[in-house]
Every structure is written in structure tokens, then in C-alpha cells.
Motif scaffolding. Structure first.
Motif, PDB file in Angstrom:
ATOM      1  N   GLU A 192      23.811 -51.151 -16.978  1.00  0.00           N
ATOM      2  CA  GLU A 192      25.151 -50.943 -16.427  1.00  0.00           C
ATOM      3  C   GLU A 192      25.351 -49.542 -15.845  1.00  0.00           C
ATOM      4  O   GLU A 192      25.952 -49.375 -14.774  1.00  0.00           O
ATOM      5  N   SER A 193      24.829 -48.523 -16.539  1.00  0.00           N
ATOM      6  CA  SER A 193      25.044 -47.151 -16.073  1.00  0.00           C
ATOM      7  C   SER A 193      24.226 -46.818 -14.825  1.00  0.00           C
ATOM      8  O   SER A 193      24.397 -45.752 -14.230  1.00  0.00           O
ATOM      9  N   CYS A 194      23.346 -47.744 -14.423  1.00  0.00           N
ATOM     10  CA  CYS A 194      22.455 -47.489 -13.280  1.00  0.00           C
ATOM     11  C   CYS A 194      22.869 -48.238 -12.016  1.00  0.00           C
ATOM     12  O   CYS A 194      22.170 -48.186 -10.996  1.00  0.00           O
ATOM     13  N   CYS A 195      23.973 -48.950 -12.069  1.00  0.00           N
ATOM     14  CA  CYS A 195      24.424 -49.655 -10.873  1.00  0.00           C
ATOM     15  C   CYS A 195      25.930 -49.481 -10.696  1.00  0.00           C
ATOM     16  O   CYS A 195      26.649 -49.181 -11.645  1.00  0.00           O
ATOM     17  N   SER A 196      26.371 -49.641  -9.481  1.00  0.00           N
ATOM     18  CA  SER A 196      27.780 -49.485  -9.145  1.00  0.00           C
ATOM     19  C   SER A 196      28.025 -50.233  -7.844  1.00  0.00           C
ATOM     20  O   SER A 196      27.109 -50.822  -7.262  1.00  0.00           O
ATOM     21  N   GLU A 197      29.270 -50.188  -7.366  1.00  0.00           N
ATOM     22  CA  GLU A 197      29.575 -50.839  -6.094  1.00  0.00           C
ATOM     23  C   GLU A 197      28.782 -50.200  -4.959  1.00  0.00           C
ATOM     24  O   GLU A 197      28.290 -50.867  -4.058  1.00  0.00           O
ATOM     25  N   ALA A 198      28.617 -48.875  -5.054  1.00  0.00           N
ATOM     26  CA  ALA A 198      27.867 -48.161  -4.013  1.00  0.00           C
ATOM     27  C   ALA A 198      26.360 -48.298  -4.196  1.00  0.00           C
ATOM     28  O   ALA A 198      25.592 -48.117  -3.247  1.00  0.00           O
ATOM     29  N   ASN A 199      25.926 -48.627  -5.422  1.00  0.00           N
ATOM     30  CA  ASN A 199      24.500 -48.763  -5.718  1.00  0.00           C
ATOM     31  C   ASN A 199      24.270 -50.052  -6.493  1.00  0.00           C
ATOM     32  O   ASN A 199      24.009 -50.047  -7.695  1.00  0.00           O
ATOM     33  N   PRO A 200      24.384 -51.203  -5.811  1.00  0.00           N
ATOM     34  CA  PRO A 200      24.261 -52.500  -6.493  1.00  0.00           C
ATOM     35  C   PRO A 200      22.837 -52.738  -6.997  1.00  0.00           C
ATOM     36  O   PRO A 200      21.895 -52.061  -6.555  1.00  0.00           O
ATOM     37  N   PRO A 201      22.658 -53.689  -7.895  1.00  0.00           N
ATOM     38  CA  PRO A 201      21.314 -53.989  -8.401  1.00  0.00           C
ATOM     39  C   PRO A 201      20.339 -54.344  -7.269  1.00  0.00           C
ATOM     40  O   PRO A 201      20.672 -55.135  -6.382  1.00  0.00           O
ATOM     41  N   ARG A 202      19.160 -53.745  -7.325  1.00  0.00           N
ATOM     42  CA  ARG A 202      18.137 -53.987  -6.298  1.00  0.00           C
ATOM     43  C   ARG A 202      17.275 -55.201  -6.620  1.00  0.00           C
ATOM     44  O   ARG A 202      16.589 -55.720  -5.735  1.00  0.00           O
ATOM     45  N   TYR A 203      17.245 -55.597  -7.898  1.00  0.00           N
ATOM     46  CA  TYR A 203      16.313 -56.637  -8.338  1.00  0.00           C
ATOM     47  C   TYR A 203      17.053 -57.734  -9.102  1.00  0.00           C
ATOM     48  O   TYR A 203      17.988 -57.449  -9.846  1.00  0.00           O
ATOM     49  N   PRO A 204      16.612 -58.980  -8.966  1.00  0.00           N
ATOM     50  CA  PRO A 204      17.202 -60.047  -9.778  1.00  0.00           C
ATOM     51  C   PRO A 204      16.702 -59.941 -11.212  1.00  0.00           C
ATOM     52  O   PRO A 204      15.646 -59.341 -11.466  1.00  0.00           O
ATOM     53  N   PRO A 205      17.439 -60.497 -12.163  1.00  0.00           N
ATOM     54  CA  PRO A 205      16.972 -60.499 -13.555  1.00  0.00           C
ATOM     55  C   PRO A 205      15.640 -61.233 -13.673  1.00  0.00           C
ATOM     56  O   PRO A 205      15.368 -62.181 -12.922  1.00  0.00           O
ATOM     57  N   ILE A 206      14.804 -60.792 -14.612  1.00  0.00           N
ATOM     58  CA  ILE A 206      13.524 -61.456 -14.846  1.00  0.00           C
ATOM     59  C   ILE A 206      13.161 -61.296 -16.317  1.00  0.00           C
ATOM     60  O   ILE A 206      13.462 -60.280 -16.932  1.00  0.00           O
ATOM     61  N   ARG A 207      12.534 -62.333 -16.884  1.00  0.00           N
ATOM     62  CA  ARG A 207      12.049 -62.231 -18.264  1.00  0.00           C
ATOM     63  C   ARG A 207      10.828 -61.326 -18.302  1.00  0.00           C
ATOM     64  O   ARG A 207       9.982 -61.344 -17.414  1.00  0.00           O
TER      65      ARG A 207
END
Length: 306
Positions: A275-290
């Protein structure tokens, strides 16, 4: 002009000032992806024993070592030129030989040299394994706190781990490829790596993996310290806030021994942007993965079977 020296931060794991250590480790992982730790809890006697046992094993003939060749669970002996098919070496393997001991030390998937010839091997490796696991917990706790997470977030107890004694012959001419790389340029693909070395130089890092030409920096040996770096999975978990840094080992005309300890999350861990590594300006770069799916993808791309 030769490589410059990397001025890596040194983190004291015995420091009572957790806030300062947390701040230092965050800066180290943003800037370098590598650092040193001191007061890490692995004593000199254990270090000496693991190097003595490692040397004794690798001094055997190739035929004797190949009797414990890596099995389908990636446990056992790995000969030179077998792994590390990076582009900078034109698809050539590394010039190191190593031995993999994995999680669940008493399970059948691990292979052990003959107790008759190596009476102290298993006990020595298991002791080092336990010490390295305890050190990993301390480091992962600081990393979790640096990301505004609970100290136990990464739960190393349930993790997948590999203890890897490594030997570099120091003689590039022994390779059919003639490369001067003991370990080709690569990033680690797990969560955390602890590295002990015998002091022989050769380890280098490249902080900007996309730069051309690449700038390589020497990582010098600090007596009593471990080198720590993070892998691609933690870089992914942190949305590239923390960096998994390109590194390699050059042959320097001298034998080199080291011991690496690789840490993964437990297999069923879902790696989703912290959570602390993403924001509206910096959205997640990768999809979730096991974690286990990611590990299998990377192992499949690293090892080839003959």
C-alpha cells in the motif's frame, strides 16, 4: 578507467535504535538494492566450519560431485556452465559450481554427501542455515518497518529458502566458453539474499541496468559483515520503489568461495503491491501473482536440462 567502489551503507543489526536502522535500510534499498550488515549473529566458528566443509566437497573429482547432481527439486550439486544464461555472455553458463540445500532440511528432497566421508557436512550446513534464517528475520523485519508494515509482515518462518555454498575456480580457461565471468550479470529473483564471502574480490554491482555503457562498481569485502541484496520479487512487491540490482562476479585469477542464502515468501503468498508503494500518481505496475507461480517461472527460465 576501472570500476569505482560502491559505497554501500552498513547496517548494525544489534543497534537499539530501530528507527535509525529502518531509515538507513530504506535509503540503501532505494539507492543501491545492496547493503552490508554487521552483528548479524553468525559467529566466526560457524563461518569457518561452513567454508571448510564446502572446500572439502568441491575438491572432489567431478565424478564424485556429480553423484549428487541437482534433482528435480533443485537440490544438490550444480556443475559449472550449467546455469546463468544471460545476454551479456552470449548465452553461456556461469563458471561457478555450487550445492543447493533447501527448506525443510530433513526432507527427502535434499541430498547429502556420504556421512562416512563428510561426517560434519550436514550438521555444519544445518547450523549455518538456522543462523542465516535468524539473520534474515531481523533484516526482513527492518524492511517491513521501512515500508510502514507490521514487523512480521514477511513471515520468514514459512518461507522457501536455499542455502548455496559456491566455488569459483578462478581459472577462466577451464571453461569451454572462455568467459571471464564467474557469475554472469543477473538479478536475484527472490525476496532477499544474504552473502558471505572468503574476501576474494570479484563481486560488482550495476545500479542502472538500462544504462549503456553500464557502470560497474566493486563491492569490497568488509571483515565480519554480510552482503545483503533484495531480489526481483521484492522489487515487484514494492512497485519498483526498492531496487533489485544487477550484479556479477568476475574471475580474478584466484579461487573464490562464498555462501549465499536465498529467501522467498511461503509458496501460497499473494504478492500484491504494498500500500505504501502505490498511489493515484504511481499505480501498481504489476498484477498480483502467487509466490510459487513466480518462482516456477523464473526457475524454468534459468535452468536447462540436458
Amino acid at each position: 578507467m576501472g570500476p569505482v567502489s560502491a559505497d554501500l551503507p552498513v547496517i548494525d543489526l544489534a543497534s537499539p535504535d530501530i528507527a535509525a536502522a529502518t531509515k538507513s535500510i530504506r535509503q540503501a534499498l532505494v539507492d543501491y538494492g545492496f547493503l552490508y550488515v554487521i552483528n548479524h549473529g553468525i559467529d566466526d566458528a560457524t563461518m569457518k566450519s561452513v567454508y571448510a566443509e564446502s572446500k572439502k566437497f568441491f575438491e572432489q573429482s567431478m565424478e564424485e560431485k556429480m553423484a549428487l547432481e541437482k534433482n528435480s527439486s533443485h537440490r544438490g550439486y550444480i556443475r559449472p556452465d550449467f546455469e546463468g544464461f544471460e545476454a551479456d555472455a552470449g548465452g553461456k553458463g556461469d563458471l561457478l559450481e555450487c550445492f543447493h540445500i533447501g527448506s525443510g532440511k530433513s526432507q527427502d528432497v535434499n541430498q547429502w554427501p556420504s556421512a562416512e566421508r563428510f561426517p560434519s557436512w550436514k550438521e555444519t550446513m544445518e547450523k549455518y542455515y538456522d543462523c542465516a534464517m535468524a539473520t534474515s528475520k531481523k533484516v526482513m523485519s527492518l524492511i517491513a518497518l521501512s515500508l510502514d508494515l507490521d514487523a512480521e509482515f514477511f513471515q520468514p518462518d514459512g518461507s522457501e529458502t536455499i542455502l548455496r555454498p559456491i566455488h569459483y575456480s578462478g581459472n577462466a580457461m577451464e571453461s569451454k566458453y572462455g568467459s571471464d565471468h564467474g557469475a554472469n550479470a543477473h538479478t536475484d529473483y527472490g525476496m532477499l539474499t544474504l552473502l558471505s564471502t572468503d574476501g576474494t574480490p570479484g563481486l560488482q554491482i550495476c545500479r542502472d541496468k538500462d544504462a549503456r555503457p553500464q557502470l560497474w562498481e566493486d563491492v569490497h569485502h568488509i571483515q565480519g559483515a554480510l552482503v545483503v541484496n533484495i531480489g526481483d520479487l521484492l522489487e515487484r512487491w514494492t512497485n519498483n520503489v526498492y531496487r533489485s540490482t544487477l550484479h556479477r562476479v568476475l574471475m580474478v585469477g584466484k579461487e573464490r568461495y562464498s555462501v549465499a542464502f536465498f529467501v522467498w515468501p511461503s509458496p501460497d503468498t499473494m504478492v500484491t503491491c504494498i500500500e505504501s508503494c502505490c498511489s493515484e500518481a504511481n499505480p501498481p505496475r504489476y498484477p498480483p501473482i502467487r509466490s510459487d507461480e513466480y518462482l516456477e517461472q523464473r526457475l524454468t527460465s534459468t535452468y536447462k536440462y540436458k
